[in-house]
Design an enzyme around this catalytic site. Structure first.
Site, PDB file in Angstrom:
ATOM      1  N   SER A   1     -25.652 -10.736 -23.958  1.00 51.11           N
ATOM      2  CA  SER A   1     -25.058  -9.766 -24.879  1.00 51.11           C
ATOM      3  C   SER A   1     -24.142 -10.424 -25.908  1.00 51.11           C
ATOM      4  CB  SER A   1     -24.248  -8.732 -24.096  1.00 51.11           C
ATOM      5  OG  SER A   1     -23.095  -9.333 -23.518  1.00 51.11           O
ATOM      6  N   GLY A   2     -23.706 -11.640 -25.625  1.00 46.83           N
ATOM      7  CA  GLY A   2     -22.697 -12.271 -26.470  1.00 46.83           C
ATOM      8  C   GLY A   2     -21.302 -12.058 -25.938  1.00 46.83           C
ATOM      9  N   GLY A   3     -21.163 -11.203 -24.896  1.00 43.40           N
ATOM     10  CA  GLY A   3     -19.876 -11.034 -24.250  1.00 43.40           C
ATOM     11  C   GLY A   3     -19.535 -12.231 -23.385  1.00 43.40           C
ATOM     12  N   VAL A   4     -18.299 -12.266 -22.902  1.00 46.11           N
ATOM     13  CA  VAL A   4     -17.827 -13.432 -22.163  1.00 46.11           C
ATOM     14  C   VAL A   4     -18.651 -13.668 -20.898  1.00 46.11           C
ATOM     15  CG1 VAL A   4     -15.862 -14.442 -20.937  1.00 46.11           C
ATOM     16  CG2 VAL A   4     -15.477 -13.162 -23.044  1.00 46.11           C
ATOM     17  N   ASP A   5     -18.844 -12.636 -20.082  1.00 44.44           N
ATOM     18  CA  ASP A   5     -19.487 -12.817 -18.782  1.00 44.44           C
ATOM     19  C   ASP A   5     -20.920 -13.316 -18.916  1.00 44.44           C
ATOM     20  OD1 ASP A   5     -17.118 -11.909 -17.703  1.00 44.44           O
ATOM     21  OD2 ASP A   5     -17.806  -9.850 -17.494  1.00 44.44           O
ATOM     22  N   SER A   6     -21.726 -12.639 -19.733  1.00 46.29           N
ATOM     23  CA  SER A   6     -23.122 -13.055 -19.853  1.00 46.29           C
ATOM     24  C   SER A   6     -23.235 -14.413 -20.540  1.00 46.29           C
ATOM     25  CB  SER A   6     -23.946 -12.000 -20.605  1.00 46.29           C
ATOM     26  OG  SER A   6     -23.608 -11.955 -21.976  1.00 46.29           O
ATOM     27  N   SER A   7     -22.314 -14.717 -21.453  1.00 41.68           N
ATOM     28  CA  SER A   7     -22.344 -16.018 -22.131  1.00 41.68           C
ATOM     29  C   SER A   7     -22.058 -17.146 -21.155  1.00 41.68           C
ATOM     30  CB  SER A   7     -21.322 -16.044 -23.276  1.00 41.68           C
ATOM     31  OG  SER A   7     -21.652 -15.106 -24.282  1.00 41.68           O
TER      32      SER A   7
ATOM     33  N   HIS B   1       7.649  -7.655  -3.916  1.00 44.80           N
ATOM     34  CA  HIS B   1       6.324  -8.079  -4.388  1.00 44.80           C
ATOM     35  C   HIS B   1       6.416  -9.434  -5.102  1.00 44.80           C
ATOM     36  CE1 HIS B   1       4.009  -4.414  -3.521  1.00 44.80           C
ATOM     37  NE2 HIS B   1       5.164  -3.790  -3.715  1.00 44.80           N
TER      38      HIS B   1
ATOM     39  N   GLU C   1       4.010 -11.225  -6.088  1.00 42.07           N
ATOM     40  CA  GLU C   1       2.867 -11.426  -6.974  1.00 42.07           C
ATOM     41  C   GLU C   1       3.117 -10.936  -8.397  1.00 42.07           C
ATOM     42  OE1 GLU C   1       1.993  -7.430  -4.886  1.00 42.07           O
ATOM     43  OE2 GLU C   1       3.118  -9.267  -4.530  1.00 42.07           O
TER      44      GLU C   1
ATOM     45  N   CYS D   1       5.440  -6.021   1.415  1.00 43.53           N
ATOM     46  CA  CYS D   1       5.782  -4.602   1.334  1.00 43.53           C
ATOM     47  C   CYS D   1       5.155  -3.845   2.514  1.00 43.53           C
ATOM     48  CB  CYS D   1       5.371  -4.025  -0.019  1.00 43.53           C
ATOM     49  SG  CYS D   1       6.185  -2.457  -0.424  1.00 43.53           S
ATOM     50  N   TYR D   2       4.160  -2.963   2.279  1.00 45.26           N
ATOM     51  CA  TYR D   2       3.544  -2.265   3.412  1.00 45.26           C
ATOM     52  C   TYR D   2       2.937  -3.251   4.402  1.00 45.26           C
ATOM     53  CZ  TYR D   2       0.651   0.693   6.295  1.00 45.26           C
ATOM     54  OH  TYR D   2       0.082   1.309   7.371  1.00 45.26           O
TER      55      TYR D   2
ATOM     56  N   LYS E   1     -11.785 -12.660 -14.045  1.00 51.96           N
ATOM     57  CA  LYS E   1     -12.068 -12.827 -15.475  1.00 51.96           C
ATOM     58  C   LYS E   1     -11.433 -14.100 -16.037  1.00 51.96           C
ATOM     59  CE  LYS E   1     -13.898 -10.675 -19.116  1.00 51.96           C
ATOM     60  NZ  LYS E   1     -15.222 -10.032 -19.126  1.00 51.96           N
TER      61      LYS E   1
ATOM     62  N   GLY F   1       0.823  -1.199   0.000  1.00 50.08           N
ATOM     63  CA  GLY F   1       0.000   0.000   0.000  1.00 50.08           C
ATOM     64  C   GLY F   1       0.858   1.249   0.000  1.00 50.08           C
TER      65      GLY F   1
END
Length: 519
Positions: free
Chosen positions: A229-235, A175, A177, A88-89, A375, A61
Site C-alpha cells: 500500500s505504501g504504508g509503513v507496515d506493508s513497506s 505506574h 511505565e 498497581c492492581y 509500531k 487494571g
C-alpha cells in the site's frame, strides 16, 4: 505466539489485567532491548510454562481484589522461581493471593505523588531518596503477606513499594511505565536486567536476522504475494521479505487514485528502482471513482473502496500461478487486540489489510513476519532495511485514502485539489521542523463554497480544513498548537497555488469528542 525464532533468547512475560497502560509496559521493555509478550490474565497456565520467561510482570487494571469475580494471576506464577513485578492492581493481586490484605483506600491517589524510599532494593537503589511517581488507585494494600517488607511510602499510601527479597517479588503501587514517573524506565530496566538477568539482545539487526531465518524456514521455495500500500507496515514487510526470499516475492500495488500527491510513483521508485522488488502496479483510479459516483455516506464509501480493492487484488493474484503464501503487515497491537477479549484462547487473527479484509477462500497460507513487533519497532527495522526515513516515519494514512478526507461524494476534481493542499501543508510542517512533533496531520476537502476575493475578482470556491493532532495511542488526542505564522504561510500557499480554494480553516477539536479523521 508460542513458537519463538530463538528459544534461547531472554524474555519477559506480561500478564494483562486490563490496564490502559499495559502496552506501554511492553513497549518500554522492548525499547530496553529485551523481548516480551503480553498475555491475558486468564491465559492457560500451560502457555505461561511454555513461554519460559526470565521474569513476569503483572499489569495494573480496573478491578478490586475483594470483588466476587476478581481477576487473579495463575498460582503457578508465584511458584516458578522467577522474579515477579506487580504494578498497581498487579501488586494488589499478588499481595492478596499470597495472604495479604487489600482494602478501599480512605485517600485515593490520582496523579503525581512522592515516594520516600525506606529500604534499599535493586529497583530504586539506596534508602532516603524521594521518587516522583504517577499514581492511579482507589484501593491499597493494608496488610503484607509473610516475607514482604515495606520499601517505600507516600503521604497517603503506606505500602507504595513492597518487596519479598528471598523470592524476588516486587510490588509498586504506582505506574513506572508512564513518563510521569520520572525514574520509571530505570526501575523497569533494573528489574529486567539486574533482577531477572536479561540480556539486551532484542535490537533491530537481530530482529531482522531472526525473521529472515524464520521466513526462509516457513516459506521454503514457495512464492509469496503481498498487497503493497505504501504504508509503513506493508513497506517494511516488502523490504524484509525481499531480503529473505528475493525473487520469490511479488507485490501487488493497487493505485486507487485516492493516494497522496505522487505517492504511487514514490512507491515504485523506492521498491522497484532502488530495492529491485517485483511490483505489479494496477492503475485503478477510474474503477474506484466510477464505483464511488453518487456515494456520500462515509461507511458506504469505505465498503465500496474495500470491496473493490479485494476484487482487484483477487483478479491480479490469480495471474500469479505459483503463489502459495499471502503476506500481511499484521503487527503486535493487532494480535493483542484480537486476543484480548477471548480469555487468552483466541486463535483467530484479524485480517488487517489497509482497506478491507482479504477473502478466506484465496487458498493461500498466511505469512505475518512482523506480527511480534510494535509500531516503533517496525519503524526501526524499516530504517535498518534501507527504507527512506520519510516513508518509515510518515504519519498514518487511512486505508480508504482521500476517500474519507473528501466529505461526501468523491470526485476526481476534489481529489486533485485535496492532494495539492495536503502536500503543501506537510511540506511546510517539514520545512519548519514540526512534522515529527505531530502524530498525524492532513488536509480535508469540504464540498461547500465560500465567498472570497482572489486578485481583484470575487471568488466563490471550496474550503480546505487542516487537521494536526498529538497523541500516544490514537485513542485520545489533542490538537497541535501550530504557530500562527506557519498556519498563515500554509493558508496563503494553498489559496494562491491551488486553483478552486478560497478559504482555509484549522480544526481545533480534540478526541474525544471528535474523531481524528473527519469521516
Amino acid at each position: 505466539m508460542a513458537d519463538h525464532a530463538n528459544p534461547h533468547q531472554h524474555r519477559i512475560l506480561i500478564l494483562d489485567f486490563g490496564a490502559q497502560y499495559t502496552q506501554l509496559i511492553g513497549r518500554c521493555i522492548r525499547e530496553l532491548g529485551v523481548y516480551c509478550e503480553i498475555y491475558p490474565w486468564d491465559v492457560n497456565p500451560l502457555r505461561i510454562d511454555e513461554f519460559d520467561a526470565n521474569g513476569i510482570i503483572l499489569s495494573g487494571g480496573p478491578a478490586s481484589t475483594y470483588d466476587d469475580e476478581t481477576p487473579i494471576a495463575p498460582d503457578s506464577v508465584f511458584q516458578m522461581g522467577v522474579p515477579v513485578l506487580g504494578i498497581c492492581y498487579g501488586m494488589q493481586t499478588m499481595v492478596s493471593q499470597l495472604g495479604g490484605k487489600v482494602e478501599n483506600a480512605d485517600h485515593r491517589e490520582f496523579g503525581r505523588a512522592e515516594v520516600e524510599i525506606s529500604l534499599a532494593n535493586p529497583l530504586t537503589g539506596s534508602k532516603g531518596k524521594t521518587l516522583e511517581v504517577w499514581m492511579s488507585h482507589g484501593d491499597q494494600v493494608t496488610e503484607l503477606p509473610q516475607g514482604f517488607d515495606v520499601h517505600g511510602t507516600t503521604e497517603n499510601c503506606p505500602y507504595a513499594i513492597v518487596v519479598n527479597e528471598s523470592k524476588r517479588f516486587y510490588g509498586v503501587q504506582f505506574h513506572p511505565e508512564v513518563t510521569h514517573t520520572l525514574k520509571g524506565k530505570e526501575m523497569l530496566s533494573a528489574f529486567i536486567h539486574d533482577v531477572c538477568g536479561c540480556r539486551s539482545d532484542w535490537v533491530a539487526s537481530n530482529i531482522i536476522d531472526e525473521q529472515i531465518r524464520s521466513v526462509r524456514k516457513q516459506v521454503g521455495d514457495d512464492h509469496v504475494i503481498l498487497g503493497l500500500s505504501g504504508g509503513v507496515d506493508s513497506s517494511v514487510v516488502a523490504a524484509l521479505l525481499h531480503r529473505a526470499i528475493g525473487p520469490q516475492l511479488t507485490c501487488i500495488f493497487v493505485d486507487t487514485g485516492l493516494l497522496r500527491l505522487d505517492e504511487g510513483d514514490q512507491v515504485m521508485d523506492t521498491f522497484v528502482k532502488n530495492l529491485g522488488v517485483t511490483v505489479i502496479r494496477v492503475n485503478a483510479e477510474e474503477e474506484f471513482l466510477s464505483q464511488l459516483q453518487g456515494v456520500s455516506d462515509p461507511e458506504a464509501k469505505r465498503k465500496v473502496i474495500g470491496n473493490l480493492f479485494v476484487t482487484i487484488f483477487e483478479r491480479e493474484s490469480r495471474k500469479i500461478d505459483n503463489a502459495k503464501w499471502l503476506a500481511q503487515g499484521t503487527i503486535y497491537p493487532d494480535v493483542i487486540e484480537s486476543a484480548g477479549n477471548k480469555h487468552g484462547k483466541a486463535k483467530i487473527i484479524k485480517s488487517h489489510h489497509n482497506v478491507g479484509g482479504l477473502p478466506d477462500d484465496m487458498a493461500l497460507s498466511l505469512l505475518e513476519p512482523i506480527r511480534e513487533l510494535f509500531k516503533d519497532e517496525v519503524r526501526r527495522i524499516g530504517v535498518e532495511l534501507g527504507l527512506p526515513e520519510n516513508m518509515v516515519f510518515r504519519h498514518p494514512f487511512p486505508g480508504p485514502g482521500l476517500g474519507v478526507r473528501i466529505l461526501g461524494e468523491v470526485k476526481k476534481e476534489y481529489a486533485d485539489v485535496l492532494r495539492q493542499a495536503d502536500a503543501i501543508f506537510l511540506e511546510e510542517l517539514y520545512r519548519h521542523n514540526l512534522y515529527h512533533e505531530i502524530s498525524q496531520a492532513f488536509a480535508v476537502f469540504l464540498p461547500v463554497k465560500s465567498v472570497g476575493v482572489v486578485g481583484d475578482n470575487r471568488a466563490y470556491e471550496y474550503v480546505i480544513a487542516l487537521r494536526a493532532v498529538e497523541t500516544v495511542d490514537f485513542m485520545t488526542a489533542n490538537w497541535k498548537r501550530i504557530p500562527y505564522d506557519v498556519l498563515e504561510i500554509v493558508s496563503n500557499r494553498i489559496i494562491n497555488e491551488v486553483r478552486g480554494i478560497s478559504r482555509v480553516t484549522y480544526d481545533i477539536s480534540g478526541k474525544p469528542p471528535s474523531t481524528i479523521e473527519w469521516e
